[in-house]
Design a protein around this motif. Structure first.
Motif, PDB file in Angstrom:
ATOM      1  N   SER A 126      63.861  96.041 -24.698  1.00  0.00           N
ATOM      2  CA  SER A 126      62.929  95.044 -24.164  1.00  0.00           C
ATOM      3  C   SER A 126      62.776  95.294 -22.655  1.00  0.00           C
ATOM      4  CB  SER A 126      63.474  93.635 -24.391  1.00  0.00           C
ATOM      5  OG  SER A 126      64.595  93.441 -23.551  1.00  0.00           O
ATOM      6  N   GLU A 127      61.755  94.671 -22.072  1.00  0.00           N
ATOM      7  CA  GLU A 127      61.503  94.909 -20.645  1.00  0.00           C
ATOM      8  C   GLU A 127      62.706  94.497 -19.803  1.00  0.00           C
ATOM      9  OE1 GLU A 127      57.652  93.579 -19.458  1.00  0.00           O
ATOM     10  OE2 GLU A 127      58.161  93.869 -17.331  1.00  0.00           O
ATOM     11  N   SER A 128      63.324  93.364 -20.147  1.00  0.00           N
ATOM     12  CA  SER A 128      64.452  92.928 -19.303  1.00  0.00           C
ATOM     13  C   SER A 128      65.669  93.841 -19.504  1.00  0.00           C
ATOM     14  CB  SER A 128      64.790  91.461 -19.555  1.00  0.00           C
ATOM     15  OG  SER A 128      65.286  91.312 -20.855  1.00  0.00           O
ATOM     16  N   GLU A 129      65.825  94.364 -20.728  1.00  0.00           N
ATOM     17  CA  GLU A 129      66.934  95.306 -20.946  1.00  0.00           C
ATOM     18  C   GLU A 129      66.714  96.590 -20.140  1.00  0.00           C
ATOM     19  OE1 GLU A 129      68.161  94.101 -25.536  1.00  0.00           O
ATOM     20  OE2 GLU A 129      66.535  95.516 -25.170  1.00  0.00           O
ATOM     21  N   ARG A 130      65.462  97.056 -20.162  1.00  0.00           N
ATOM     22  CA  ARG A 130      65.154  98.278 -19.374  1.00  0.00           C
ATOM     23  C   ARG A 130      65.389  98.014 -17.897  1.00  0.00           C
ATOM     24  NH1 ARG A 130      60.548  98.831 -22.702  1.00  0.00           N
ATOM     25  NH2 ARG A 130      59.173  98.076 -21.063  1.00  0.00           N
ATOM     26  N   HIS A 131      64.974  96.843 -17.473  1.00  0.00           N
ATOM     27  CA  HIS A 131      65.145  96.479 -16.066  1.00  0.00           C
ATOM     28  C   HIS A 131      66.629  96.521 -15.695  1.00  0.00           C
ATOM     29  CE1 HIS A 131      64.401  94.478 -12.263  1.00  0.00           C
ATOM     30  NE2 HIS A 131      65.367  93.648 -12.556  1.00  0.00           N
ATOM     31  N   GLY A 132      67.459  95.964 -16.592  1.00  0.00           N
ATOM     32  CA  GLY A 132      68.901  95.945 -16.324  1.00  0.00           C
ATOM     33  C   GLY A 132      69.470  97.351 -16.223  1.00  0.00           C
ATOM     34  N   TYR A 134      67.838 100.224 -15.486  1.00  0.00           N
ATOM     35  CA  TYR A 134      67.390 100.915 -14.260  1.00  0.00           C
ATOM     36  C   TYR A 134      68.014 100.280 -13.019  1.00  0.00           C
ATOM     37  CZ  TYR A 134      64.130 103.803 -16.865  1.00  0.00           C
ATOM     38  OH  TYR A 134      63.589 104.718 -17.725  1.00  0.00           O
ATOM     39  N   ARG A 135      68.241  98.977 -13.078  1.00  0.00           N
ATOM     40  CA  ARG A 135      68.885  98.323 -11.935  1.00  0.00           C
ATOM     41  C   ARG A 135      70.271  98.906 -11.713  1.00  0.00           C
ATOM     42  NH1 ARG A 135      70.676  92.209 -11.038  1.00  0.00           N
ATOM     43  NH2 ARG A 135      71.402  92.757  -8.965  1.00  0.00           N
TER      44      ARG A 135
END
Ligand SMILES: Cc1cc2c(cc1C)N(C[C@H](O)[C@H](O)[C@H](O)COP(=O)(O)O)c1[nH]c(=O)[nH]c(=O)c1N2
Length: 242
Positions: A16-22, A24-25
């Motif tokens: 999901s977008e938030s998982e990807r964000h996490g 890459y963060r």
């Protein structure tokens, strides 16, 4: 701790977008930490998660050549610090003038200030003499161990734990200090702990030692040095380098 086997279906193959964000963060905000360690100890459950993350790294022939030495004793750490001081003195002598001054001003380890040291080793004999995939490139066991280090480093960032890698150490003396058998190679000596802050850029960059290279200059086409033929990718990389 071991995850149940859950086949990934097409619908959840992409995070999901938030998982990807996490993810890459963790990649972009991971830092090598030397000076910002807090004395608070790392709870056992957090440390266990970090070790599990490391243990889930890829490895040649599923060799899993790593071991993890959890080093808390003051005496061992003092002896490793002494090894560092000796090697760091030699390293400083490689630089002259302003570069020498700058080198000497850098703090390049947090061995004693961090609440925990961890040595990730590579057992070069694990799995016997014929490890699938390691016949031709024998160093693939060391490469695998580095991937375990990186898994731990990224997981640590997500847990708010800083990690610093100390390689300014004589490998044979380090092995002696840790009583390693001959077939075990100390790949990474790490300092771990919660931190007062994660710097927003590599400390070596902030202090003027070296800057991040433009990615566009590091991506080649079919032959070394040949420009990329993939125009859209080339344009994107150039754009990001600015
Ligand atoms: C194999 C290896 C060995 C070392 C390092 C890294 C790696 C991968 N780094 C950390 C290194 O300086 C750091 O990763 C870069 O400066 C980039 O900074 P960030 O990691 O992005 O913060 C490192 N740092 C340090 O202060 N003392 C050291 O001895 C080492 N040794």
């Amino acid at each position: 701790m071991e995850q149940e086997f859950n086949p990934v279906t097409a619908s959840d193959a992409c995070f999901s977008e938030s998982e990807r964000h996490g993810l890459y963060r963790a990649i972009y905000e991971r830092r090598d930490v030397r000076s910002q360690f807090l004395p608070d100890s790392i709870p056992a459950d957090v440390l266990a998660r970090l070790l599990q993350a490391a243990h889930h790294a890829p490895s040649v022939g599923f060799m899993q050549p790593w071991d993890f030495m959890v080093i808390e004793g003051d005496e061992v750490r003092a002896s490793i610090l002494a090894l560092f001081e000796q090697e760091n003195q030699k390293a400083a002598e490689c630089f002259e003038g302003e570069r020498n001054d700058l080198y000497r001003s850098l703090k390049l380890q947090g061995i004693v200030e961090s609440p925990l040291n961890l040595c990730i080793t590579c057992d070069r004999s694990r799995g016997g003499p014929h490890v699938l995939g390691r016949n031709s490139i024998v160093e693939t066991d060391l490469f695998s161990t580095c991937l375990a280090v990186q898994n731990l480093w990224l997981a640590a960032r997500a847990e708010g734990v800083g990690v610093g890698w100390v390689s300014i150490l004589d490998q044979a003396q380090l092995s002696d200090a840790l009583n390693l058998p001959d077939h075990v190679y100390p790949v990474a000596y790490l300092c771990l702990g919660y931190v007062s802050e994660f710097l927003d850029q590599p400390e070596l960059e902030a202090k003027g030692w070296r800057s991040r290279l433009p990615l566009s200059e590091l991506v080649h086409g079919d032959s070394w040095g040949q420009p990329l033929e993939n125009g859209p990718l080339d344009a994107l990389l150039r754009d990001q380098s600015r």
